[in-house]
Motif scaffolding. Structure first.
Motif, short mmCIF file in Angstrom:
data_model
loop_
_atom_site.label_atom_id
_atom_site.label_comp_id
_atom_site.label_asym_id
_atom_site.label_seq_id
_atom_site.Cartn_x
_atom_site.Cartn_y
_atom_site.Cartn_z
N SER A 34 -14.76 1.78 11.18
CA SER A 34 -16.19 1.43 11.18
C SER A 34 -16.99 2.31 10.26
N ASP A 35 -16.54 3.54 10.02
CA ASP A 35 -17.30 4.45 9.16
C ASP A 35 -16.82 4.43 7.72
N ALA A 36 -15.93 3.48 7.40
CA ALA A 36 -15.40 3.44 6.03
C ALA A 36 -16.45 2.93 5.05
N GLY A 37 -17.39 2.08 5.56
CA GLY A 37 -18.41 1.55 4.67
C GLY A 37 -17.77 0.79 3.53
N ALA A 38 -18.29 1.03 2.31
CA ALA A 38 -17.72 0.45 1.11
C ALA A 38 -17.09 1.58 0.31
N PRO A 39 -15.78 1.80 0.44
CA PRO A 39 -15.14 2.91 -0.28
C PRO A 39 -15.28 2.74 -1.78
N GLN A 40 -15.23 3.85 -2.49
CA GLN A 40 -15.34 3.78 -3.95
C GLN A 40 -14.12 3.12 -4.57
N ALA A 41 -12.98 3.24 -3.90
CA ALA A 41 -11.75 2.64 -4.41
C ALA A 41 -10.76 2.50 -3.26
N VAL A 42 -9.79 1.59 -3.44
CA VAL A 42 -8.73 1.39 -2.47
C VAL A 42 -7.39 1.52 -3.19
N VAL A 43 -6.46 2.22 -2.59
CA VAL A 43 -5.09 2.31 -3.09
C VAL A 43 -4.18 1.67 -2.06
N THR A 44 -3.36 0.69 -2.49
CA THR A 44 -2.44 0.04 -1.56
C THR A 44 -1.01 0.43 -1.91
N ASP A 45 -0.23 0.67 -0.90
CA ASP A 45 1.18 1.05 -1.07
C ASP A 45 1.98 0.34 0.02
N VAL A 46 2.27 -0.93 -0.22
CA VAL A 46 2.87 -1.79 0.79
C VAL A 46 4.05 -2.55 0.18
N ALA A 47 5.13 -2.70 0.93
CA ALA A 47 6.30 -3.44 0.46
C ALA A 47 6.02 -4.93 0.51
N PHE A 48 6.20 -5.62 -0.61
CA PHE A 48 5.89 -7.04 -0.67
C PHE A 48 7.00 -7.93 -0.12
N ASP A 49 8.14 -7.34 0.26
CA ASP A 49 9.21 -8.14 0.86
C ASP A 49 9.07 -8.20 2.38
N ASN A 50 7.98 -7.63 2.90
CA ASN A 50 7.72 -7.64 4.34
C ASN A 50 6.53 -8.55 4.60
N GLU A 51 6.79 -9.72 5.16
CA GLU A 51 5.74 -10.73 5.33
C GLU A 51 4.61 -10.22 6.22
N ALA A 52 4.96 -9.49 7.29
CA ALA A 52 3.93 -8.98 8.19
C ALA A 52 3.04 -7.96 7.48
N ALA A 53 3.66 -7.13 6.65
CA ALA A 53 2.88 -6.12 5.92
C ALA A 53 1.92 -6.77 4.93
N VAL A 54 2.38 -7.81 4.23
CA VAL A 54 1.53 -8.50 3.27
C VAL A 54 0.38 -9.20 3.99
N HIS A 55 0.66 -9.81 5.14
CA HIS A 55 -0.39 -10.46 5.92
C HIS A 55 -1.45 -9.44 6.34
N TRP A 56 -0.99 -8.29 6.80
CA TRP A 56 -1.92 -7.23 7.20
C TRP A 56 -2.76 -6.75 6.02
N LEU A 57 -2.09 -6.59 4.85
CA LEU A 57 -2.81 -6.13 3.66
C LEU A 57 -3.85 -7.15 3.24
N ARG A 58 -3.49 -8.43 3.25
CA ARG A 58 -4.44 -9.47 2.88
C ARG A 58 -5.67 -9.43 3.80
N ARG A 59 -5.43 -9.25 5.09
CA ARG A 59 -6.53 -9.20 6.05
C ARG A 59 -7.41 -7.98 5.83
N ALA A 60 -6.78 -6.85 5.53
CA ALA A 60 -7.55 -5.62 5.31
C ALA A 60 -8.40 -5.71 4.05
N LEU A 61 -7.84 -6.34 3.00
CA LEU A 61 -8.57 -6.42 1.73
C LEU A 61 -9.67 -7.48 1.77
N ARG A 62 -9.52 -8.46 2.65
CA ARG A 62 -10.50 -9.54 2.71
C ARG A 62 -11.90 -9.00 2.99
#
Length: 353
Positions: A34-62
């Motif tokens: 809740s206190d993240a606000g609008a960060p100046q930048a985002v760095v993602t480090d997620v394995a793309f062969d993991n469907e659950a991880a990609v789904h989570w990443l998509r939701r977080a970036l949305r």
């Protein structure tokens, strides 16, 4: 800075090195703090062969999508499709496996300091993603020994022509600077330049499409060149150059098996490395043996190669690249090169910066 990762130990090290204010672990499927606000930048480090991880990443970036927050995505493998997927998820910059902490920091800072917001525009971002995906389909077909479908190539050219018409060649080239895949970046750069050149010359819709499709296809033969040569981070040996120089004939032979590509497009694929003075390859053509469409594409191809950085060379400025081409004299069509000066002026930024 916000770090999104699915590996706790690796994430802790990255967070410490990058000074990330917040870190999220996929295992907990956490929402944005809740206190993240609008960060100046985002760095993602997620394995793309993991469907659950990609789904989570998509939701977080949305949640960050509408805030124009730059996103640096770290890849885990050399799979070219992962890069396309990363951009589809919303990445602004993609870094290859093995990128150092300093590489990541420099990428984040460069994006934070950029004054050009062209890539942040959602329409252009969507076009870049769509063009990358269709180009990936074309190259994948070639890797499997099959010519790309005419429908895929035409759709790809439509996207590029639309982007150039809507956003201009400057925004297109600026957006492509975030690509780390040399072949993708070069071919999309050439295609954008060709679309802009055809438009500047007042080509009819059919001829604009022909030149843009030819540009998209010009290096299709590289799909059959070993990646060890194609992605080598240094100068090629003479033996490797012999293999690399076979790509025009490979591409021509591949496309000649598919109905629908016109003779001019096939000529561009085979002859885009020919020079008017006969010093080019693969056939040593000269003068009138080289058609107009090929002459135009050769100018775009050389210019793109000069303004694009490689692991073994820095990019030239737009001005220096054009002046070098002028000094090539009888190798290039002087009248067409003079017209291309207007495209060079449209670029209006130093691609080497």
């Amino acid at each position: 800075m916000l770090l999104l990762t699915d590996e706790a130990e690796r994430g802790r090290r990255l967070a410490k090195q990058l000074g990330a204010a917040h870190s999220l672990w996929r295992g907990a499927f956490e929402p944005l703090p809740s206190d993240a606000g609008a960060p100046q930048a985002v760095v993602t480090d997620v394995a793309f062969d993991n469907e659950a991880a990609v789904h989570w990443l998509r939701r977080a970036l949305r949640a960050l999508k509408q805030r124009d927050v730059p996103v640096v995505c770290l890849l885990r493998t050399e799979d070219r499709r992962e890069q396309v997927q990363a951009y589809a998820l919303g990445a602004t910059r993609v870094l290859p496996p093995g990128a150092s902490d300093q590489d990541i920091i420099r990428a984040v800072r460069a994006l934070q300091e950029r004054s050009d917001t062209g890539l942040a525009g959602e329409a252009l971002r969507s076009r870049i993603v769509e063009a990358s995906a269709s180009f990936d389909d074309m190259m994948s077909a070639g890797q499997n020994g099959e010519p790309p479908s005419l429908q895929t190539v035409t759709a790809h050219a439509d996207v590029v022509l639309g982007a150039i018409k809507q956003d201009g060649v400057k925004a297109w080239l600026s957006a492509l600077r975030s690509y780390n895949d040399v072949t993708y970046q070069h071919c999309l750069t050439v295609t954008g330049l060709a679309a802009a050149f055809a438009t500047r010359l007042g080509f009819c819709a059919r001829d604009r499409m022909r030149l843009t499709r030819a540009a998209a296809l010009h290096d299709i033969g590289k799909s059959r060149i070993p990646l060890a040569i194609l992605d080598k981070p240094g100068q090629l040996t003479p033996a490797e150059w012999t293999i690399m120089r076979s790509h025009p004939v490979i591409g021509y032979d591949l496309l000649a098996r598919r109905d629908g590509f016109c003779p001019e497009e096939l000529a561009v694929v085979r002859s885009h490395h020919e020079m008017l003075d006969g010093s080019g390859y693969p056939d040593g053509l000269s003068g009138r043996e080289i058609g107009d469409l090929t002459r135009l594409l050769t100018i775009c191809d050389i210019y793109a190669a000069l303004i694009t950085p490689r692991p073994y060379k820095d990019a030239m400025s737009a001005t220096d690249a054009y002046e070098l081409m002028v000094r090539m004299g009888p190798k290039l069509d002087a009248d067409m090169l003079a017209e291309f000066r207007r495209i060079r002026d449209d670029v209006d930024f130093d691609p080497a910066a």
